[in-house]
Scaffold this active site. Structure first.
Site, mmCIF file in Angstrom:
data_model
loop_
_atom_site.group_PDB
_atom_site.id
_atom_site.type_symbol
_atom_site.label_atom_id
_atom_site.label_comp_id
_atom_site.label_asym_id
_atom_site.label_seq_id
_atom_site.Cartn_x
_atom_site.Cartn_y
_atom_site.Cartn_z
ATOM 1 N N ASP A 13 22.075 -14.680 -8.150
ATOM 2 C CA ASP A 13 21.924 -16.080 -7.741
ATOM 3 C C ASP A 13 21.567 -16.240 -6.270
ATOM 4 O OD1 ASP A 13 22.667 -16.755 -10.355
ATOM 5 O OD2 ASP A 13 24.785 -16.664 -9.823
ATOM 6 N N GLY A 15 18.590 -16.657 -5.159
ATOM 7 C CA GLY A 15 17.392 -17.486 -4.987
ATOM 8 C C GLY A 15 16.129 -16.717 -5.355
ATOM 9 N N LYS A 16 16.285 -15.747 -6.268
ATOM 10 C CA LYS A 16 15.116 -14.937 -6.684
ATOM 11 C C LYS A 16 14.041 -15.820 -7.311
ATOM 12 C CE LYS A 16 17.881 -12.466 -9.243
ATOM 13 N NZ LYS A 16 19.198 -12.906 -8.761
ATOM 14 N N GLY A 40 19.802 -16.869 -14.663
ATOM 15 C CA GLY A 40 19.550 -18.298 -14.514
ATOM 16 C C GLY A 40 18.839 -18.488 -13.197
ATOM 17 N N HIS A 41 17.570 -18.827 -13.274
ATOM 18 C CA HIS A 41 16.786 -19.003 -12.042
ATOM 19 C C HIS A 41 16.366 -20.460 -11.921
ATOM 20 C CE1 HIS A 41 16.750 -14.752 -11.839
ATOM 21 N NE2 HIS A 41 15.841 -14.550 -12.768
ATOM 22 N N GLN A 223 19.557 -10.627 -12.238
ATOM 23 C CA GLN A 223 20.791 -10.055 -11.686
ATOM 24 C C GLN A 223 20.560 -9.457 -10.290
ATOM 25 O OE1 GLN A 223 19.938 -9.144 -15.208
ATOM 26 N NE2 GLN A 223 20.777 -11.172 -15.397
HETATM 27 P P1 GDP Z 1 18.485 -16.704 -8.802
HETATM 28 O O1 GDP Z 1 19.291 -16.432 -10.018
HETATM 29 O O2 GDP Z 1 18.524 -15.574 -7.823
HETATM 30 O O3 GDP Z 1 17.080 -17.141 -9.091
HETATM 31 O O4 GDP Z 1 19.194 -17.919 -8.056
HETATM 32 P P2 GDP Z 1 19.752 -19.285 -8.756
HETATM 33 O O5 GDP Z 1 18.591 -20.138 -9.077
HETATM 34 O O6 GDP Z 1 20.724 -18.956 -9.812
HETATM 35 O O7 GDP Z 1 20.611 -19.879 -7.556
HETATM 36 C C1 GDP Z 1 20.064 -20.170 -6.321
HETATM 37 C C2 GDP Z 1 20.221 -21.683 -6.051
HETATM 38 O O8 GDP Z 1 19.943 -21.940 -4.692
HETATM 39 C C3 GDP Z 1 19.257 -22.554 -6.823
HETATM 40 O O9 GDP Z 1 19.900 -23.754 -7.117
HETATM 41 C C4 GDP Z 1 18.102 -22.768 -5.872
HETATM 42 O O10 GDP Z 1 17.396 -23.972 -6.104
HETATM 43 C C5 GDP Z 1 18.831 -22.840 -4.556
HETATM 44 N N1 GDP Z 1 18.105 -22.355 -3.376
HETATM 45 C C6 GDP Z 1 17.272 -21.281 -3.253
HETATM 46 N N2 GDP Z 1 16.914 -21.111 -1.973
HETATM 47 C C7 GDP Z 1 17.545 -22.076 -1.252
HETATM 48 C C8 GDP Z 1 17.623 -22.413 0.141
HETATM 49 O O11 GDP Z 1 17.028 -21.759 0.991
HETATM 50 N N3 GDP Z 1 18.416 -23.475 0.474
HETATM 51 C C9 GDP Z 1 19.095 -24.214 -0.452
HETATM 52 N N4 GDP Z 1 19.853 -25.222 -0.034
HETATM 53 N N5 GDP Z 1 19.058 -23.927 -1.761
HETATM 54 C C10 GDP Z 1 18.298 -22.872 -2.155
HETATM 55 P P1 IMO Z 2 20.728 -14.108 -12.013
HETATM 56 O O1 IMO Z 2 19.461 -13.454 -12.493
HETATM 57 C C1 IMO Z 2 25.052 -13.835 -11.446
HETATM 58 C C2 IMO Z 2 27.236 -11.269 -14.260
HETATM 59 C C3 IMO Z 2 28.200 -11.948 -15.223
HETATM 60 C C4 IMO Z 2 29.226 -10.845 -15.396
HETATM 61 C C5 IMO Z 2 28.384 -9.584 -15.390
HETATM 62 C C6 IMO Z 2 28.051 -9.041 -16.769
HETATM 63 O O2 IMO Z 2 20.757 -15.584 -12.211
HETATM 64 O O3 IMO Z 2 21.050 -13.668 -10.623
HETATM 65 P P2 IMO Z 2 26.403 -9.831 -18.692
HETATM 66 O O4 IMO Z 2 26.350 -11.089 -19.496
HETATM 67 O O5 IMO Z 2 25.143 -9.544 -17.935
HETATM 68 O O6 IMO Z 2 26.855 -8.645 -19.488
HETATM 69 O O7 IMO Z 2 27.569 -10.089 -17.604
HETATM 70 O O8 IMO Z 2 27.182 -9.918 -14.701
HETATM 71 N N1 IMO Z 2 25.859 -11.796 -14.296
HETATM 72 C C7 IMO Z 2 25.327 -12.569 -13.334
HETATM 73 N N2 IMO Z 2 25.872 -13.102 -12.226
HETATM 74 N N3 IMO Z 2 23.745 -14.037 -11.705
HETATM 75 C C8 IMO Z 2 23.164 -13.482 -12.804
HETATM 76 O O9 IMO Z 2 21.849 -13.544 -13.031
HETATM 77 C C9 IMO Z 2 23.976 -12.740 -13.695
HETATM 78 N N4 IMO Z 2 23.736 -12.104 -14.865
HETATM 79 C C10 IMO Z 2 24.892 -11.519 -15.208
HETATM 80 O O10 IMO Z 2 28.746 -13.117 -14.643
HETATM 81 O O11 IMO Z 2 30.069 -10.799 -14.264
HETATM 82 MG MG MG Z 3 20.871 -17.229 -11.100
#
Ligand code: GDP
Ligand code: IMO
Ligand code: MG
Length: 427
Positions: A13, A15-16, A40-41, A223
């Site tokens: 999470d 911000g990929k 979840g992106h 991840q």
């Molecule tokens: P991912 O799984 O690595 O793609 O990241 P997620 O989307 O799960 O979580 C990142 C969150 O941070 C999302 O809600 C993005 O919209 C938000 N985000 C990404 N870059 C930035 C940033 O530079 N500033 C802020 N405030 N939010 C950001």
């Molecule tokens: P993104 O791509 C954050 C965590 C789960 C759990 C562990 C194993 O959005 O960064 P799983 O269902 O993969 O067997 O769970 O990994 N986990 C994540 N945590 N961001 C994710 O994906 C994750 N995908 C799995 O919370 O601790």
């Molecule tokens: Mg995510």
């Protein structure tokens, strides 16, 4: 020609999705190489928010070909729900290509995921419950079901039958559940065969050809480094290889073809699920960070655990992935702190440790050694050049760069694609 890998440098999470979308504007292929709908992106374009799980974030870019590589595990129900949802939002998904070698998450593995967590009791992993672990286990156990099996009905039925012999034994004998019916599973998978067929391709061949032809390819991880099955905080990890090496095995592209490896790191750290997290803030400061950063999971809605930037983790990510660049996201969330602690090393049972401990007990015992950096008050969400940032924010980034042993090429100051400060071009 450029081949660039984007990986998470922390626990996910980071911000990929945003970064893939940002760089993805100039690439021809976006290849997702690991994980499944545990990811979840979030991508925000012109104020509109897209939540992606299984589809590569590159699907939003109308020029790139989005690819699901062989290293991914696919829940077909989720795939088509997501495709339909994207189409309804006006995104063209017709370019999507799927490796014939990618594995399928059969419905019984979602049950197995939950049963496995249940039997672990208070030692549970806190998985997303999407059947990820059992599906990778089946792959390694050589009882997995692949995309190409959808096109040979008798082989598919045979494979589902052998897998279910083991699973049904566990479900019936250990948990007293009804056995899963072979034909029901096979039929539910076969219903997708005609829709999947036109998307299927030879991922390795096509992506290598694209590189030969001078195209730009981005490999997008789900991840993160600390959730990697080999290099993460085992057993509190996911079951795939989200580190840079996984991009090669998960797509069929050799390491000599890779030009850049970009690690995404938040300006602080979050983690979802169980497992060690040295800089975690269990007090009100952690709650404030969670609220300010909107740190609630895109996949499960769970509150994310929050803590200060951990430079030991960052250095480890730089080493394990061979990072050429870091994109530091969410710097804007740190606005308003007088002092910002940054973890520079660990105290492990009275000993200072500068690098990631190689044994789990030491990591579980690790206490952060902090350096306090001065904060800033100004709203930075409108900054687009590094020099526009308050001097303390600039100093924070520079110090993180030093401590993380990798240059910080881009700084994120907001969720939107445009809210990025480029210091070094990534392509
Ligand atoms: P991912 O799984 O690595 O793609 O990241 P997620 O989307 O799960 O979580 C990142 C969150 O941070 C999302 O809600 C993005 O919209 C938000 N985000 C990404 N870059 C930035 C940033 O530079 N500033 C802020 N405030 N939010 C950001
Ligand atoms: P993104 O791509 C954050 C965590 C789960 C759990 C562990 C194993 O959005 O960064 P799983 O269902 O993969 O067997 O769970 O990994 N986990 C994540 N945590 N961001 C994710 O994906 C994750 N995908 C799995 O919370 O601790
Ligand atoms: Mg995510």
């Amino acid at each position: 020609m450029s081949a660039i890998i984007v990986v998470g440098a922390q626990w996910g999470d980071e911000g990929k999705g945003k970064v893939t979308d940002l760089i993805g504007q100039d690439v021809d292929y976006v290849v997702k190489f690991n994980g499944g709908n545990n990811a979840g992106h979030t991508v925000v374009v012109d104020g509109k928010k897209y939540a992606l799980h299984l589809l590569p974030a590159g699907i939003i870019n109308p020029k790139a070909t989005p690819v699901i590589g062989n290293g991914v595990v696919i829940d077909l129900d989720v795939l088509f729900q997501e495709i339909d949802q994207m189409e309804a939002e006006g995104i063209d998904t017709s370019r999507l290509r799927i490796s014939s070698n990618a594995h399928i998450i059969p419905s019984y593995n979602k049950i197995m995921d939950k049963l496995s967590e249940r039997s672990l009791g208070d030692r549970l992993i806190g998985t997303t419950g999407r059947g990820i672990g059992p599906t990778y286990a089946d792959k390694m156990n050589r009882i997995g079901i692949r995309i190409q099996d959808l096109f040979d009905e008798s082989i598919l039925r045979q494979k589902v039958k052998s897998a279910l012999e083991q699973k049904n034994f566990t479900m019936e004998k250990e948990f007293g559940l009804e056995p899963v019916d072979v034909d029901q599973v096979a039929d539910s998978l076969l219903q997708y065969a005609d829709r999947v067929r036109p998307m299927v391709f030879d991922c390795s061949l096509e992506v290598n050809k694209a590189l030969d032809a001078g195209k730009n390819v981005l490999f997008e991880a789900g991840q993160a480094t600390m959730l990697d099955i080999d290099h993460g905080t085992y057993p509190f990890v996911t079951s795939s290889s989200p580190t840079a090496g996984g991009a090669c095995t998960g797509s069929g592209v050799g390491p000599t073809r890779i030009d850049r490896v970009v690690g995404i790191a938040k300006a602080y750290v979050t983690r979802v699920g169980e497992g060690p997290f040295p800089t975690e803030l269990l007090d009100q400061t952690g709650e404030d960070l969670r609220q300010a950063g909107g740190e609630f999971g895109v996949t499960t809605g769970r509150p994310r655990r929050c803590g200060w930037y951990d430079a030991v983790v960052a250095r480890y990510a730089a080493r394990v992935n061979g990072l050429t660049d870091i994109v530091l996201t969410k710097l804007d969330v740190l606005t308003g702190y007088k002092q910002i602690p940054v973890c520079v090393a660990y105290d492990v049972d009275g000993r200072r440790v500068d690098e990631m401990p190689a044994d789990q007990t030491s990591f579980h015992h690790a206490k952060p050694i902090y350096e306090e950096l001065p904060g800033w008050e100004e709203d930075i969400t409108g900054c687009r050049r590094f020099e526009e940032l308050p001097v303390n924010a600039q100093a924070y980034v520079r110090r993180l760069e030093e401590l993380s042993a990798c240059r910080i090429s881009v700084v994120g100051v907001g969720a939107g694609r445009e809210a990025s400060i480029e210091r070094t071009a990534l392509l």
